[in-house]
Design a protein around this motif. Structure first.
Motif, PDB file in Angstrom:
ATOM      1  N   PHE A 120       0.828  -1.207   0.000  1.00 42.99           N
ATOM      2  CA  PHE A 120       0.000   0.000   0.000  1.00 42.99           C
ATOM      3  C   PHE A 120       0.858   1.250   0.000  1.00 42.99           C
ATOM      4  CE2 PHE A 120      -3.363  -2.771   2.000  1.00 42.99           C
ATOM      5  CZ  PHE A 120      -4.224  -2.700   0.901  1.00 42.99           C
ATOM      6  N   SER A 121       0.343   2.280  -0.686  1.00 40.02           N
ATOM      7  CA  SER A 121       1.010   3.577  -0.731  1.00 40.02           C
ATOM      8  C   SER A 121      -0.075   4.636  -0.926  1.00 40.02           C
ATOM      9  CB  SER A 121       2.049   3.612  -1.863  1.00 40.02           C
ATOM     10  OG  SER A 121       2.852   4.773  -1.759  1.00 40.02           O
ATOM     11  N   ASP A 122       0.336   5.828  -1.368  1.00 46.38           N
ATOM     12  CA  ASP A 122      -0.629   6.910  -1.556  1.00 46.38           C
ATOM     13  C   ASP A 122      -1.174   6.974  -2.975  1.00 46.38           C
ATOM     14  OD1 ASP A 122       1.763   7.663  -2.653  1.00 46.38           O
ATOM     15  OD2 ASP A 122       1.914   9.569  -1.600  1.00 46.38           O
ATOM     16  N   GLU A 123      -0.718   6.064  -3.853  1.00 45.36           N
ATOM     17  CA  GLU A 123      -1.244   5.969  -5.209  1.00 45.36           C
ATOM     18  C   GLU A 123      -0.933   4.583  -5.764  1.00 45.36           C
ATOM     19  OE1 GLU A 123       0.697   8.439  -8.097  1.00 45.36           O
ATOM     20  OE2 GLU A 123       2.595   8.409  -7.003  1.00 45.36           O
ATOM     21  N   GLU A 124      -1.641   4.220  -6.820  1.00 44.73           N
ATOM     22  CA  GLU A 124      -1.413   2.917  -7.444  1.00 44.73           C
ATOM     23  C   GLU A 124      -0.277   3.045  -8.449  1.00 44.73           C
ATOM     24  OE1 GLU A 124      -3.869  -0.570  -9.842  1.00 44.73           O
ATOM     25  OE2 GLU A 124      -4.948   0.999  -8.729  1.00 44.73           O
ATOM     26  N   LYS A 125       0.732   2.167  -8.318  1.00 41.90           N
ATOM     27  CA  LYS A 125       1.899   2.246  -9.200  1.00 41.90           C
ATOM     28  C   LYS A 125       2.774   1.018  -9.001  1.00 41.90           C
ATOM     29  CE  LYS A 125       4.194   5.082  -5.689  1.00 41.90           C
ATOM     30  NZ  LYS A 125       4.784   6.414  -5.373  1.00 41.90           N
ATOM     31  N   ILE A 164       7.450  -4.224  -7.340  1.00 39.79           N
ATOM     32  CA  ILE A 164       6.199  -4.679  -6.747  1.00 39.79           C
ATOM     33  C   ILE A 164       5.062  -3.758  -7.170  1.00 39.79           C
ATOM     34  CG2 ILE A 164       7.351  -5.681  -4.730  1.00 39.79           C
ATOM     35  CD1 ILE A 164       6.308  -3.164  -3.166  1.00 39.79           C
ATOM     36  N   ARG A 165       3.856  -4.194  -6.898  1.00 42.48           N
ATOM     37  CA  ARG A 165       2.676  -3.387  -7.180  1.00 42.48           C
ATOM     38  C   ARG A 165       2.130  -2.836  -5.862  1.00 42.48           C
ATOM     39  NH1 ARG A 165      -2.924  -4.518  -7.618  1.00 42.48           N
ATOM     40  NH2 ARG A 165      -2.508  -6.698  -7.063  1.00 42.48           N
ATOM     41  N   VAL A 166       1.891  -1.545  -5.841  1.00 42.27           N
ATOM     42  CA  VAL A 166       1.249  -0.941  -4.677  1.00 42.27           C
ATOM     43  C   VAL A 166      -0.044  -0.270  -5.124  1.00 42.27           C
ATOM     44  CG1 VAL A 166       3.369  -0.600  -3.347  1.00 42.27           C
ATOM     45  CG2 VAL A 166       2.604   1.204  -4.883  1.00 42.27           C
ATOM     46  N   GLN A 167      -0.992  -0.211  -4.224  1.00 39.14           N
ATOM     47  CA  GLN A 167      -2.232   0.494  -4.487  1.00 39.14           C
ATOM     48  C   GLN A 167      -2.657   1.203  -3.211  1.00 39.14           C
ATOM     49  OE1 GLN A 167      -4.222  -3.598  -5.271  1.00 39.14           O
ATOM     50  NE2 GLN A 167      -5.913  -2.276  -4.675  1.00 39.14           N
ATOM     51  N   THR A 168      -3.814   1.804  -3.225  1.00 38.01           N
ATOM     52  CA  THR A 168      -4.273   2.511  -2.035  1.00 38.01           C
ATOM     53  C   THR A 168      -5.238   1.641  -1.250  1.00 38.01           C
ATOM     54  OG1 THR A 168      -6.183   3.536  -3.111  1.00 38.01           O
ATOM     55  CG2 THR A 168      -4.074   4.713  -3.256  1.00 38.01           C
ATOM     56  N   ILE A 169      -5.298   1.888   0.045  1.00 39.78           N
ATOM     57  CA  ILE A 169      -6.272   1.184   0.879  1.00 39.78           C
ATOM     58  C   ILE A 169      -7.689   1.522   0.416  1.00 39.78           C
ATOM     59  CG2 ILE A 169      -7.247   1.072   3.212  1.00 39.78           C
ATOM     60  CD1 ILE A 169      -4.385   1.312   4.293  1.00 39.78           C
ATOM     61  N   ASP A 170      -7.921   2.793   0.079  1.00 39.71           N
ATOM     62  CA  ASP A 170      -9.242   3.184  -0.434  1.00 39.71           C
ATOM     63  C   ASP A 170      -9.607   2.388  -1.680  1.00 39.71           C
ATOM     64  OD1 ASP A 170      -9.765   5.063   1.530  1.00 39.71           O
ATOM     65  OD2 ASP A 170      -9.079   6.770   0.342  1.00 39.71           O
ATOM     66  N   GLY A 171      -8.653   2.268  -2.612  1.00 38.24           N
ATOM     67  CA  GLY A 171      -8.917   1.559  -3.858  1.00 38.24           C
ATOM     68  C   GLY A 171      -9.167   0.081  -3.635  1.00 38.24           C
ATOM     69  N   GLY A 198      -3.226   7.101   1.544  1.00 40.62           N
ATOM     70  CA  GLY A 198      -4.013   6.352   0.570  1.00 40.62           C
ATOM     71  C   GLY A 198      -5.309   5.813   1.143  1.00 40.62           C
ATOM     72  N   ALA A 199      -5.567   6.095   2.406  1.00 36.57           N
ATOM     73  CA  ALA A 199      -6.818   5.695   3.056  1.00 36.57           C
ATOM     74  C   ALA A 199      -7.629   6.922   3.451  1.00 36.57           C
ATOM     75  CB  ALA A 199      -6.523   4.839   4.288  1.00 36.57           C
ATOM     76  N   SER A 200      -7.439   8.016   2.741  1.00 37.93           N
ATOM     77  CA  SER A 200      -8.053   9.292   3.133  1.00 37.93           C
ATOM     78  C   SER A 200      -9.585   9.226   3.153  1.00 37.93           C
ATOM     79  CB  SER A 200      -7.590  10.417   2.202  1.00 37.93           C
ATOM     80  OG  SER A 200      -7.904  10.116   0.854  1.00 37.93           O
ATOM     81  N   ARG A 201     -10.163   8.518   2.181  1.00 36.81           N
ATOM     82  CA  ARG A 201     -11.626   8.415   2.157  1.00 36.81           C
ATOM     83  C   ARG A 201     -12.129   7.608   3.345  1.00 36.81           C
ATOM     84  NH1 ARG A 201     -14.915   4.468   0.864  1.00 36.81           N
ATOM     85  NH2 ARG A 201     -13.275   3.232  -0.144  1.00 36.81           N
ATOM     86  N   MET A 202     -11.509   6.455   3.598  1.00 34.46           N
ATOM     87  CA  MET A 202     -11.927   5.610   4.711  1.00 34.46           C
ATOM     88  C   MET A 202     -11.778   6.335   6.045  1.00 34.46           C
ATOM     89  SD  MET A 202     -12.915   2.515   3.565  1.00 34.46           S
ATOM     90  CE  MET A 202     -12.539   1.243   4.784  1.00 34.46           C
ATOM     91  N   GLY A 206     -14.844   7.736   8.726  1.00 32.08           N
ATOM     92  CA  GLY A 206     -14.874   7.060  10.021  1.00 32.08           C
ATOM     93  C   GLY A 206     -14.980   5.560   9.884  1.00 32.08           C
ATOM     94  N   SER A 207     -14.437   5.014   8.792  1.00 33.65           N
ATOM     95  CA  SER A 207     -14.580   3.594   8.498  1.00 33.65           C
ATOM     96  C   SER A 207     -13.421   2.741   9.000  1.00 33.65           C
ATOM     97  CB  SER A 207     -14.742   3.396   6.980  1.00 33.65           C
ATOM     98  OG  SER A 207     -15.890   4.068   6.513  1.00 33.65           O
ATOM     99  N   ILE A 208     -12.455   3.354   9.673  1.00 39.96           N
ATOM    100  CA  ILE A 208     -11.345   2.604  10.272  1.00 39.96           C
ATOM    101  C   ILE A 208     -11.382   2.854  11.777  1.00 39.96           C
ATOM    102  CG2 ILE A 208      -8.860   2.177  10.292  1.00 39.96           C
ATOM    103  CD1 ILE A 208      -8.712   3.350   7.486  1.00 39.96           C
ATOM    104  N   SER A 209     -11.616   1.814  12.555  1.00 36.19           N
ATOM    105  CA  SER A 209     -11.850   1.998  13.986  1.00 36.19           C
ATOM    106  C   SER A 209     -10.567   2.138  14.797  1.00 36.19           C
ATOM    107  CB  SER A 209     -12.672   0.827  14.533  1.00 36.19           C
ATOM    108  OG  SER A 209     -13.928   0.767  13.900  1.00 36.19           O
TER     109      SER A 209
END
Length: 272
Positions: A120-125, A164-171, A198-202, A206-209
């Motif tokens: 995971f990172s701040d963008e998919e790449k 490696i492949r990274v993506q965002t937690i949101d994605g 990369g989890a800014s939306r979650m 309030g979706s991460i406790s």
């Protein structure tokens, strides 16, 4: 009174500097700074027993993200404390991921632990992941996206690099239909802040406790500071430092907290 005493010129005398240095080191280690490297002694097991287990017992079909799962030791420990949880174990290194899959299978844990070969990172790449030797020995726990350098303490050398492949937690959550994460554990060698961005939306929803993140020497190389974590999380989360038999609440940020020794922190979403 103590502050007035310590700010006297006499307390800063050259003859006292060795004493203050020794007390400084003793105090830091007494507060568990530098003690976050081993699951058994860092306080992480205590957190799983006393914080995570009761929290997940009250959750319906709890979801756990183990980001930086390595070979699965932590994910298997989570399963022991939270057998009803669906645990996603993320490991981007191909060789380490193979061992993770093997360990999960041998433990008969495939019903609750899902290994995922992604970072995971701040963008998919696509990005380079570096593997190292430490003092001449293979050290898969140190694998990092941000290049480490040798220090006077540990002779770290690059052994290899893989793309490696990274993506965002949101994605990932959107693609998998995951609406919430009850417990997010981050141990990705200095890249924790990028993963949280990369989890800014979650986070905003309030979706991460509960979040557990590591902070230490690797943050020097990623150029991230404890201030970054505090700025991102403190408005929505209560932040604590993890010690072997408990957690220590942090009520404010101070520059003295920028201690680059391996330490784990716990962020628990505030009640609205």
């Amino acid at each position: 009174m103590l502050k007035r005493l310590l700010f006297r010129q006499g307390t800063k005398h050259p003859a006292l500097q060795r004493l203050w240095s020794q007390l400084h080191t003793l105090t830091i280690f007494g507060m568990n700074y530098g003690g976050g490297g081993l699951i058994e002694t860092s306080g992480e097991t205590w957190v799983l027993s006393e914080v995570i287990r009761p929290a997940l017992e009250n959750a319906n079909a709890p979801v756990v993200f183990d980001v930086g799962a390595n070979v699965g030791d932590y994910a298997l420990l989570v399963r022991r404390f939270a057998p009803a949880a669906q645990i996603y174990a993320f490991e981007p290194s191909g060789r380490t991921f193979e061992q993770l899959v093997k360990n999960v299978a041998e433990a008969g844990a495939g019903d609750s632990i899902k290994p995922v070969n992604v970072g995971f990172s701040d963008e998919e790449k696509a990005i380079e992941l570096y593997s190292y030797t430490a003092d001449g020995h293979e050290a898969s726990l140190l694998s990092s996206i941000d290049l480490r350098l040798p220090t006077q303490v540990v002779d770290v050398k690059v052994e290899s690099a893989e793309q490696i492949r990274v993506q965002t937690i949101d994605g990932f959550c959107a693609a998998e239909g995951i609406e919430r994460i009850d417990f997010l554990k981050l141990d990705i060698e200095g890249h924790e802040m990028a993963a949280l961005r990369g989890a800014s939306r979650m986070l905003a929803e309030g979706s991460i406790s509960i979040i557990q993140f590591e902070f230490g020497p690797a943050n020097i190389y990623s150029r991230t500071y404890f201030y970054d974590f505090w700025s991102l999380l403190a408005e929505r989360y209560d932040i604590c430092r993890i010690i072997p038999k408990g957690i220590v609440p942090l009520s404010f940020y101070g520059e003295h907290q920028e201690i680059f020794l391996t330490t784990n922190y716990l962020a628990t979403r505030k009640r609205s």
